[in-house]
Design a protein around this motif. Sequence first.
Motif, mmCIF file in Angstrom:
data_model
loop_
_atom_site.group_PDB
_atom_site.id
_atom_site.type_symbol
_atom_site.label_atom_id
_atom_site.label_comp_id
_atom_site.label_asym_id
_atom_site.label_seq_id
_atom_site.Cartn_x
_atom_site.Cartn_y
_atom_site.Cartn_z
ATOM 1 N N ALA A 38 55.815 31.013 53.960
ATOM 2 C CA ALA A 38 56.615 29.873 53.496
ATOM 3 C C ALA A 38 56.073 29.324 52.172
ATOM 4 N N ALA A 39 54.762 29.208 52.069
ATOM 5 C CA ALA A 39 54.148 28.721 50.823
ATOM 6 C C ALA A 39 54.431 29.693 49.682
ATOM 7 N N TRP A 40 54.335 30.991 49.964
ATOM 8 C CA TRP A 40 54.614 31.988 48.931
ATOM 9 C C TRP A 40 56.087 31.937 48.518
ATOM 10 N N HIS A 41 56.973 31.744 49.481
ATOM 11 C CA HIS A 41 58.404 31.664 49.185
ATOM 12 C C HIS A 41 58.684 30.495 48.233
ATOM 13 N N ARG A 42 58.085 29.331 48.504
ATOM 14 C CA ARG A 42 58.264 28.169 47.611
ATOM 15 C C ARG A 42 57.727 28.467 46.221
ATOM 16 N N LEU A 43 56.549 29.083 46.160
ATOM 17 C CA LEU A 43 55.942 29.400 44.868
ATOM 18 C C LEU A 43 56.774 30.429 44.110
ATOM 19 N N SER A 44 57.219 31.472 44.777
ATOM 20 C CA SER A 44 57.992 32.504 44.081
ATOM 21 C C SER A 44 59.333 31.956 43.608
ATOM 22 N N ASN A 45 59.942 31.047 44.366
ATOM 23 C CA ASN A 45 61.178 30.408 43.910
ATOM 24 C C ASN A 45 60.925 29.573 42.663
ATOM 25 N N GLN A 46 59.803 28.873 42.634
ATOM 26 C CA GLN A 46 59.440 28.075 41.467
ATOM 27 C C GLN A 46 59.242 28.980 40.251
ATOM 28 N N ILE A 47 58.580 30.105 40.442
ATOM 29 C CA ILE A 47 58.362 31.061 39.357
ATOM 30 C C ILE A 47 59.696 31.644 38.890
ATOM 31 N N ASP A 48 60.560 32.017 39.835
ATOM 32 C CA ASP A 48 61.869 32.581 39.489
ATOM 33 C C ASP A 48 62.694 31.588 38.684
ATOM 34 N N ASN A 49 62.705 30.328 39.108
ATOM 35 C CA ASN A 49 63.462 29.312 38.386
ATOM 36 C C ASN A 49 62.939 29.134 36.969
ATOM 37 N N SER A 50 61.636 29.149 36.806
ATOM 38 C CA SER A 50 61.042 29.004 35.483
ATOM 39 C C SER A 50 61.376 30.187 34.594
#
Length: 126
Positions: A86-98
């Motif tokens: 779950a933590a990785w999913h949030r982080l990867s979404n943040q990276i993808d959005n950026s």
Amino acid sequence: MDDQLVLAVTTTLASKGAEALVSGARSATGTLVRLVRGRFCSGTREGDALTAAMAHPDDRSLQAALASFLASEMSRDPTFDAAVRAAWHRLSNQIDNSSRHNVVNNFNGTAERVVQARDIKGDVVF
């Protein structure tokens, strides 16, 4: 066990973990680091592996040792596995959005006024 996930998390912990801890950031990276640090206590082999990998982020052998401990713990504890995912999913979404040039606003601290913007055309008066 998803080896690619473990490697991605390990690389992030090694390369961004110390920065997230020093800044005290409430970012997705900080959440991931706190989660793993909370599990890998200081003075244990796992904790020492995490500390060493964060201190020497370019050392692949230290990352491999951390990855091994992380994979083992995720396999052993389904709750920890789910939390890391779950933590990785949030982080990867943040990276993808950026990376797609979307706006990702993060603000930590206190302020009377905060302005965050993107692509302003024309005059701005405050």
